[in-house]
Structure formats: C-alpha cells, structure tokens
Design an enzyme around this catalytic site. Structure first.
Site, PDB file in Angstrom:
ATOM      1  N   ASP A  33      38.693 -59.501  12.833  1.00 37.04           N
ATOM      2  CA  ASP A  33      39.397 -60.623  12.965  1.00 37.04           C
ATOM      3  C   ASP A  33      39.907 -61.153  11.519  1.00 37.04           C
ATOM      4  O   ASP A  33      39.212 -61.086  10.678  1.00 37.04           O
ATOM      5  CB  ASP A  33      38.748 -61.944  13.455  1.00 37.04           C
ATOM      6  CG  ASP A  33      39.312 -63.328  13.808  1.00 37.04           C
ATOM      7  OD1 ASP A  33      40.175 -63.714  12.846  1.00 37.04           O
ATOM      8  OD2 ASP A  33      39.395 -63.469  15.000  1.00 37.04           O
ATOM      9  N   HIS A  58      42.630 -60.442  24.533  1.00 41.11           N
ATOM     10  CA  HIS A  58      41.361 -60.267  23.408  1.00 41.11           C
ATOM     11  C   HIS A  58      39.910 -60.881  23.526  1.00 41.11           C
ATOM     12  O   HIS A  58      40.108 -62.056  24.166  1.00 41.11           O
ATOM     13  CB  HIS A  58      42.161 -60.458  21.960  1.00 41.11           C
ATOM     14  CG  HIS A  58      42.399 -61.844  21.521  1.00 41.11           C
ATOM     15  ND1 HIS A  58      43.647 -62.491  22.199  1.00 41.11           N
ATOM     16  CD2 HIS A  58      41.749 -62.703  20.858  1.00 41.11           C
ATOM     17  CE1 HIS A  58      43.673 -63.724  21.725  1.00 41.11           C
ATOM     18  NE2 HIS A  58      42.560 -63.803  20.913  1.00 41.11           N
TER      19      HIS A  58
END
Length: 134
Positions: free
Chosen positions: A29, A94
């Site tokens: 991320d 996701h």
C-alpha cells in the site's frame, strides 16, 4: 478506462510487488498503516464490490490473500496479520492485509508511518521470497 489497480497489475504503474499468480496480484500500500501493509487484488475484474465477484474469483482471491498473509507474517515481525475490505477509495476490489502488534494498528484514521522507498523494496522482496517458498 482501466482502474489504477488494473494498471498496477499490468505493470503500467510501478508498484512494490509482494506476490502474483495468473489471477491475482499483491503489492505494498502506498499509504500504509504499518510496514508491510499489502493490498491484494483480482487481475481479471474491476468490480469495486467484493460481494459482486463471481464465486470462483471470490474464493480464489481469499485463498491467494491467505497465502500472502502467511508470507507477510513470516517476513514482517508482527503478532498477526489483520484483514480489512473497505473498497471505498479505489473502485477495484481489494483486500488490505496489515501486520499488527495491536488492534489499534487497524485504525485507518491514524497518522500513517513514513516508509522509505528502500525499506519498501526490502519489505516487498522479503514478502515475495516468503510467498514463493509456500
């Protein structure tokens, strides 16, 4: 128009790859809650709601995420790996996998740690290596 995550999975946008197979992709991320915070996505659908996925994709995504979580736990010192599915910020399904020391580590409102590019490379490489040995 392809989502940013589709473009990442295709290699059009750089990412710190943690794992990949023919159907799914995992990468760090860019705004992590903790070092090793990884996103797991399906490569062959851009649906933005996990419960809209067909059964095969849904089950495959969770199986892939489980393997990635095991790799994260091997590569990043943590008590466990937390899971979140929010899907509000990017219109592409996701799963967030977050290395945890405490439940408070899953607070998406908290100040995000600064992780250098060099450290991200190290983390992604360690997770990928662990993933490939599973």
């Amino acid at each position: 128009m392809a989502t940013i995550f589709t473009r990442i999975a295709k290699g059009e946008i750089p990412s710190y790859k943690c794992a990949e197979d023919e159907n799914f992709y995992a990468f760090l991320d860019i705004s992590p809650l903790a070092e090793g915070h990884t996103l797991v996505i399906p490569k062959n659908t851009e649906d933005d709601y996990i419960f809209n996925l067909d059964s095969k994709t849904y089950e495959g995504l969770w199986a892939f995420a489980r393997k990635v979580a095991v790799a994260i736990k091997q590569a990043v010192p943590c008590k466990r790996v937390g899971v979140a599915v929010l899907g509000m910020e990017v219109p592409h399904t996701h799963i967030h996998l977050v290395p945890l020391q405490s439940e408070g580590d899953m607070d998406f409102r908290k100040v995000k740690p600064q992780v250098s590019d060099e450290r991200k490379k190290e983390l992604a490489a360690a997770i990928l290596k662990a993933y490939e040995t599973l």
